[in-house]
Design a protein around this motif. Structure first.
Motif, PDB file in Angstrom:
ATOM      1  N   GLU A 312      10.048  16.711  12.809  1.00 33.26           N
ATOM      2  CA  GLU A 312       9.094  16.924  13.891  1.00 33.26           C
ATOM      3  C   GLU A 312       8.523  18.333  13.752  1.00 33.26           C
ATOM      4  O   GLU A 312       9.273  19.305  13.779  1.00 33.26           O
ATOM      5  CB  GLU A 312       9.857  16.788  15.202  1.00 33.26           C
ATOM      6  N   VAL A 313       7.217  18.440  13.575  1.00 32.31           N
ATOM      7  CA  VAL A 313       6.599  19.752  13.375  1.00 32.31           C
ATOM      8  C   VAL A 313       5.824  20.127  14.633  1.00 32.31           C
ATOM      9  O   VAL A 313       4.940  19.388  15.077  1.00 32.31           O
ATOM     10  CB  VAL A 313       5.632  19.728  12.162  1.00 32.31           C
ATOM     11  N   ARG A 314       6.223  21.265  15.210  1.00 31.80           N
ATOM     12  CA  ARG A 314       5.574  21.736  16.438  1.00 31.80           C
ATOM     13  C   ARG A 314       4.658  22.900  16.068  1.00 31.80           C
ATOM     14  O   ARG A 314       5.116  23.887  15.506  1.00 31.80           O
ATOM     15  CB  ARG A 314       6.658  22.207  17.410  1.00 31.80           C
ATOM     16  N   SER A 315       3.381  22.768  16.349  1.00 36.65           N
ATOM     17  CA  SER A 315       2.443  23.816  15.923  1.00 36.65           C
ATOM     18  C   SER A 315       2.288  24.859  17.009  1.00 36.65           C
ATOM     19  O   SER A 315       2.841  24.725  18.109  1.00 36.65           O
ATOM     20  CB  SER A 315       1.080  23.204  15.613  1.00 36.65           C
ATOM     21  N   ALA A 316       1.477  25.876  16.726  1.00 36.31           N
ATOM     22  CA  ALA A 316       1.254  26.961  17.672  1.00 36.31           C
ATOM     23  C   ALA A 316       0.674  26.437  18.984  1.00 36.31           C
ATOM     24  O   ALA A 316       0.963  26.947  20.052  1.00 36.31           O
ATOM     25  CB  ALA A 316       0.316  27.988  17.053  1.00 36.31           C
ATOM     26  N   GLU A 317      -0.141  25.372  18.917  1.00 35.30           N
ATOM     27  CA  GLU A 317      -0.748  24.840  20.158  1.00 35.30           C
ATOM     28  C   GLU A 317       0.195  23.863  20.848  1.00 35.30           C
ATOM     29  O   GLU A 317      -0.210  23.155  21.756  1.00 35.30           O
ATOM     30  CB  GLU A 317      -2.073  24.114  19.866  1.00 35.30           C
ATOM     31  N   ASP A 318       1.444  23.805  20.355  1.00 36.68           N
ATOM     32  CA  ASP A 318       2.445  22.905  20.923  1.00 36.68           C
ATOM     33  C   ASP A 318       2.142  21.437  20.644  1.00 36.68           C
ATOM     34  O   ASP A 318       2.657  20.552  21.324  1.00 36.68           O
ATOM     35  CB  ASP A 318       2.614  23.143  22.431  1.00 36.68           C
ATOM     36  N   SER A 319       1.293  21.163  19.661  1.00 36.43           N
ATOM     37  CA  SER A 319       1.087  19.762  19.289  1.00 36.43           C
ATOM     38  C   SER A 319       2.262  19.346  18.407  1.00 36.43           C
ATOM     39  O   SER A 319       2.813  20.168  17.670  1.00 36.43           O
ATOM     40  CB  SER A 319      -0.229  19.603  18.529  1.00 36.43           C
ATOM     41  N   ILE A 320       2.662  18.086  18.504  1.00 36.42           N
ATOM     42  CA  ILE A 320       3.835  17.627  17.750  1.00 36.42           C
ATOM     43  C   ILE A 320       3.401  16.558  16.744  1.00 36.42           C
ATOM     44  O   ILE A 320       2.686  15.617  17.109  1.00 36.42           O
ATOM     45  CB  ILE A 320       4.904  17.056  18.702  1.00 36.42           C
ATOM     46  N   ARG A 321       3.821  16.743  15.516  1.00 34.88           N
ATOM     47  CA  ARG A 321       3.531  15.750  14.485  1.00 34.88           C
ATOM     48  C   ARG A 321       4.859  15.213  13.965  1.00 34.88           C
ATOM     49  O   ARG A 321       5.756  16.005  13.662  1.00 34.88           O
ATOM     50  CB  ARG A 321       2.773  16.463  13.372  1.00 34.88           C
ATOM     51  N   ARG A 322       5.000  13.900  13.899  1.00 37.03           N
ATOM     52  CA  ARG A 322       6.274  13.321  13.423  1.00 37.03           C
ATOM     53  C   ARG A 322       6.078  12.731  12.037  1.00 37.03           C
ATOM     54  O   ARG A 322       5.280  11.817  11.853  1.00 37.03           O
ATOM     55  CB  ARG A 322       6.756  12.219  14.370  1.00 37.03           C
ATOM     56  N   ILE A 323       6.852  13.262  11.074  1.00 36.00           N
ATOM     57  CA  ILE A 323       6.782  12.764   9.706  1.00 36.00           C
ATOM     58  C   ILE A 323       8.033  11.918   9.463  1.00 36.00           C
ATOM     59  O   ILE A 323       9.148  12.430   9.573  1.00 36.00           O
ATOM     60  CB  ILE A 323       6.804  13.944   8.689  1.00 36.00           C
ATOM     61  N   PRO A 324       7.874  10.617   9.144  1.00 36.91           N
ATOM     62  CA  PRO A 324       9.084   9.802   8.910  1.00 36.91           C
ATOM     63  C   PRO A 324       9.847  10.308   7.687  1.00 36.91           C
ATOM     64  O   PRO A 324       9.222  10.637   6.682  1.00 36.91           O
ATOM     65  CB  PRO A 324       8.541   8.394   8.648  1.00 36.91           C
ATOM     66  N   VAL A 325      11.171  10.390   7.773  1.00 38.37           N
ATOM     67  CA  VAL A 325      11.915  10.895   6.620  1.00 38.37           C
ATOM     68  C   VAL A 325      11.958   9.820   5.540  1.00 38.37           C
ATOM     69  O   VAL A 325      11.955   8.628   5.806  1.00 38.37           O
ATOM     70  CB  VAL A 325      13.351  11.384   6.937  1.00 38.37           C
TER      71      VAL A 325
END
Ligand SMILES: NC(=O)c1ccc[n+]([C@@H]2O[C@H](COP(=O)([O-])OP(=O)(O)OC[C@H]3O[C@@H](n4cnc5c(N)ncnc54)[C@H](O)[C@@H]3O)[C@@H](O)[C@H]2O)c1
Length: 415
Positions: A312-325
């Protein structure tokens, strides 16, 4: 070499049977186990029986899946495996291409050196040896023999960390500033040998922290080198849960059951750096959860309601991107051991050296040594160079007893 690679196993106990064999070799037909060696006759018999059963089950699965060719290869392999209680005999008789060292750490370095000098490639369980001092003859043997040596850090091949590395290399968190990794559980009370610091080179440090620190280094980038180590809050390197039931008795532990320390890595050419925070524990997790913090975001692991794993990658704008492992088998099981064994065997066939080599194994031990020294010096930062100078001084004073002296001094410094 394009044909199958002949493998001799040394130490046919828990990690070999449960992990290397079942999750690795049974899924890697490029390798052919030709010999099992164990100094314990009963362990060898148990392993022989277990390996035969494992092959039978796998052959049935392969037939069911329509892979008659691999089933036939494994059926033939199972009949030909030879058993040894003596390493020299195994080396001269079976002449394996590869020796897979699965014994306890006190015998890793002597077995690996002997196998390399006998002309075999070697993959060896973590830790590379009890101490950094013990790794030096292995480095020499690698140089002299020109053979491949892999430090088996299976966490690197785990789909979670493999995917994390892709996320980091893809620039999704920016420049890596910090990596947190905790390898923690309540303790291996069932295995008395794990509590013997002279067999292992310590306790939770060589058993657990070693996984976390090499994996953290992989994430920070192996092009960076460890330069500074500091034992850290909350507990430094300590004996915390001091009385345990080991080998049927309630007794005081000798080795550390908790280790917290930071490692600073620097790229010698560009001076780029990253810090890693390591917990290796037999007294449960105290450190924050696994995470990578970069200049543009932070990444951690998560699971969804169906049990699927994500980075789960949380960016500076607090947006969350989920990359399946995803991993080498695109599923969790049996990825990590499968990955480390298959990549090494393929590397032997293709004359491609392993990614996690003897240098990385040895420097990982130097980090361990520097962390113990930092603890002994009141948690002051210790450079890798300072640690190596100190270890070389022990070597000149104690000769072949220097590694024991280093372990003894490390124990004296514990909290
Ligand atoms: N990567 C992982 O996840 C993981 C997990 C568990 C253990 N390990 C590592 O695997 C190694 C072995 O652990 P284990 O739990 O399998 O131990 P184990 O005691 O179950 O097995 C070790 C075997 O080696 C044999 N042996 C000891 N000295 C020998 C020698 N000189 N020559 C030949 N055989 C010898 C023993 O008789 C025993 O059968 C350790 O270094 C441990 O840290 C790694």
């Amino acid at each position: 070499m394009n044909g199958r690679v002949n493998v001799g196993i040394v130490g046919a106990g828990g990690i070999f049977l449960a992990a290397h064999f079942r999750r690795g070799y049974l899924h890697v037909p490029e390798a052919r186990i030709t010999a099992l060696c164990d100094i314990s006759e009963p362990a060898l018999r148990r392993a022989d029986k277990s390996v035969k059963e494992g092959f039978e089950k796998r052959i049935a699965e392969l037939k069911e899946a329509g892979d008659a060719d691999t089933a036939a290869l494994f059926a033939d392999d199972a009949k030909r495996i030879r058993l040894y209680t003596d390493l020299d005999k195994m080396l001269s008789d079976a002449k394996p291409d590869v020796v897979d060292v699965c014994t306890m750490p006190n015998s890793h370095a002597p077995i690996a050196s002997k196998a390399l000098l006998a002309g075999c490639h070697v993959l060896c369980e973590k830790p590379m040896a009890r101490t950094w001092i013990d790794t030096l003859p292995v480095l020499d043997a690698v140089k002299k023999s020109g053979k491949h040596y892999q430090h088996n850090e299976n966490m690197i091949w785990d789909p979670d960390w493999y995917t994390m590395k892709k996320v980091v290399d893809g620039g999704m968190v920016g420049d890596v500033m910090a990596v947190y990794i905790s390898a923690a559980h309540g303790g291996p009370e069932g295995g008395a040998a794990f509590w013997d610091p002279y067999k292992q080179g310590g306790g939770a440090m060589p058993d657990m922290a070693i996984h976390a620190l090499t994996t953290a280094w992989f994430i920070a980038g192996f092009e960076k080198k460890p330069v500074m180590v500091q034992a850290a809050a909350p507990f430094g390197i300590a004996r915390r849960f001091r009385r345990r039931i080991i080998a049927g008795g309630f007794r005081e532990i000798e080795a550390e059951d908790d280790a917290h320390f930071m490692v600073r890595y620097e790229n010698p050419d560009t001076l780029e750096w990253a810090t890693t925070m390591i917990e290796g524990s037999w007294s449960y997790q105290d450190a924050p959860d696994n995470a990578v913090i970069g200049t543009a975001g932070a990444a951690s692991f998560s699971k969804d309601a169906e049990g699927r794993n994500f980075v789960e990658v949380r960016s500076a704008e607090d947006s969350i991107r989920r990359i399946p492992v995803s991993g080498p088998t695109w599923e969790h099981y049996p990825s990590s051991y499968y990955g480390e064994i298959r990549d090494f065997i393929r590397g032997v066939q293709e004359k491609r050296p392993p990614m996690v080599d003897a240098e990385i194994g040895s420097e990982s031990q130097a980090i361990v040594g520097a962390a113990f020294l930092s603890q002994a010096r009141g948690r002051k930062p210790v450079s890798i160079k300072e640690f190596k100078d100190y270890a070389r001084e022990l070597l000149s004073r104690h000769g072949d007893k220097a590694s024991d002296a280093l372990i003894e001094e490390s124990l004296m410094g514990l909290a």
